[in-house]
Design an enzyme around this catalytic site. Structure first.
Site, PDB file in Angstrom:
ATOM      1  N   GLU A  49       0.883  -1.247   0.074  1.00  0.00           N
ATOM      2  CA  GLU A  49      -0.046   0.014   0.086  1.00  0.00           C
ATOM      3  C   GLU A  49       0.963   1.208   0.055  1.00  0.00           C
ATOM      4  O   GLU A  49       1.904   1.241   0.937  1.00  0.00           O
ATOM      5  CB  GLU A  49      -1.032   0.082   1.200  1.00  0.00           C
ATOM      6  CG  GLU A  49      -1.792  -1.135   1.228  1.00  0.00           C
ATOM      7  CD  GLU A  49      -2.899  -0.982   2.547  1.00  0.00           C
ATOM      8  OE1 GLU A  49      -2.543   0.014   3.338  1.00  0.00           O
ATOM      9  OE2 GLU A  49      -3.501  -2.107   2.832  1.00  0.00           O
ATOM     10  N   ASP A  60      -5.981   8.953  10.175  1.00  0.00           N
ATOM     11  CA  ASP A  60      -4.648   8.449  10.441  1.00  0.00           C
ATOM     12  C   ASP A  60      -4.179   9.252  11.690  1.00  0.00           C
ATOM     13  O   ASP A  60      -4.481  10.322  12.245  1.00  0.00           O
ATOM     14  CB  ASP A  60      -3.516   8.932   9.262  1.00  0.00           C
ATOM     15  CG  ASP A  60      -3.841   7.922   8.122  1.00  0.00           C
ATOM     16  OD1 ASP A  60      -3.770   6.945   8.114  1.00  0.00           O
ATOM     17  OD2 ASP A  60      -4.105   8.548   7.080  1.00  0.00           O
ATOM     18  N   TYR A 175     -10.278  -4.921   3.905  1.00  0.00           N
ATOM     19  CA  TYR A 175      -9.331  -4.242   4.887  1.00  0.00           C
ATOM     20  C   TYR A 175     -10.316  -4.059   6.285  1.00  0.00           C
ATOM     21  O   TYR A 175     -11.159  -3.239   6.037  1.00  0.00           O
ATOM     22  CB  TYR A 175      -8.591  -3.125   4.387  1.00  0.00           C
ATOM     23  CG  TYR A 175      -7.875  -2.456   5.351  1.00  0.00           C
ATOM     24  CD1 TYR A 175      -7.736  -2.437   6.624  1.00  0.00           C
ATOM     25  CD2 TYR A 175      -6.600  -1.817   4.676  1.00  0.00           C
ATOM     26  CE1 TYR A 175      -6.772  -2.090   7.374  1.00  0.00           C
ATOM     27  CE2 TYR A 175      -5.605  -1.004   5.264  1.00  0.00           C
ATOM     28  CZ  TYR A 175      -5.686  -1.240   6.878  1.00  0.00           C
ATOM     29  OH  TYR A 175      -4.795  -0.658   7.509  1.00  0.00           O
TER      30      TYR A 175
END
Length: 268
Positions: A49, A60, A175
């Site tokens: 990734e 994040d 994911y």
């Protein structure tokens, strides 16, 4: 078959999980980031990734936020990220590469232009964390029409009523975000991951990769016994952040990748 399908099928035949690595394009600079990217397959990365730097990466934590800012301050942009993929593909034709990030840079670049250039460069998949399935027509469906997988995130709060909608147009792999928080913030228990993976398998036949909070070879080994893929990101970014030179950054990331790969490959 796509590179992602081919890689996950091969690993299933081997009886092991994939090590999925994350680094940010252009962090700490283009040349160092490219050297890291080119070195990851030999160090044991099964799927890569590559983060597309963005000014407001809401999913994040501090480590990847800082990486994005370092990259942007160094002049990294989406065009350079696509060029990095081209540079990578000149020497590596088998390892799947997924671009991960946010919709704003793609929208500004132009979806049609972006997808055409991404497909030409050798991008295999996209993870766009802030684009829900209600907006599939904007990017997910055009990406898949261009031969690029669109990989969905699922979370501990994605309930059984929502999961079919999230997974309906997913491809490549799924994911699973194992913690309710940002990247690098804590880690889930083994019991939680086992239950989550078992639940997801009732809804999809796609490979399941688990990420967020996996930092050590031992944590990776545990997850590799349960899931089809183990995603590690912040731990690599930390290696870059603490490095005192380009060489140290490259050695730190690739050394950690080798340790994690060894754990994943011997987990079962």
């Amino acid at each position: 078959m796509s590179r992602l399908e081919t890689r996950f099928a091969a690993l299933k035949a081997e009886g092991r999980a994939a090590l999925v690595t994350y680094t940010t394009a252009g962090d700490p600079d283009y040349a160092t980031a490219l050297a890291i990217l080119k070195g990851l397959p030999a160090a044991g990365a099964d799927v890569i990734e590559l983060g597309m730097p963005f000014t407001d990466p809401m999913a994040d934590g501090p480590a990847i936020q800082a990486a994005a800012l370092r990259a942007l301050q160094g002049g990294q942009n989406l065009a350079k990220t696509l060029e990095m993929v081209r540079d990578f593909r000149r020497g590596e034709g088998e390892t799947p590469l997924v671009l991960m990030g946010y919709y704003n840079p793609i929208h500004r670049y132009g979806v049609e232009r972006f997808l055409a250039e991404a497909a030409e460069a050798g991008v295999d998949g996209l993870i766009v964390v802030d684009l829900p399935p209600e907006h599939d027509a904007e990017l997910a469906l055009p990406a898949q029409a261009a031969g690029i997988d669109f990989i969905r995130l699922t979370t501990p709060t994605t309930d059984d009523a929502r999961l079919p909608r999230v997974l309906n147009t997913s491809s490549g792999f799924v994911y699973y975000v194992s913690v309710a928080g940002v990247t690098g913030a804590g880690s889930a228990t083994t019991e939680h991951v086992e239950a989550a993976v078992a639940r997801l398998r009732r809804f999809t036949d796609l490979p399941l990769a688990v990420g967020f909070g996996i930092r050590t070879p031992e944590q990776a080994r545990v997850i590799a016994r349960i899931a089809d893929g183990v995603v590690v990101g912040s731990a690599f970014v930390d290696q870059i952040a603490k490095a005192e030179s380009s060489g140290a950054a490259i050695d730190g990331v690739l050394g950690l990748c080798k340790q994690l790969s060894d754990s994943v490959r011997t987990a079962r």
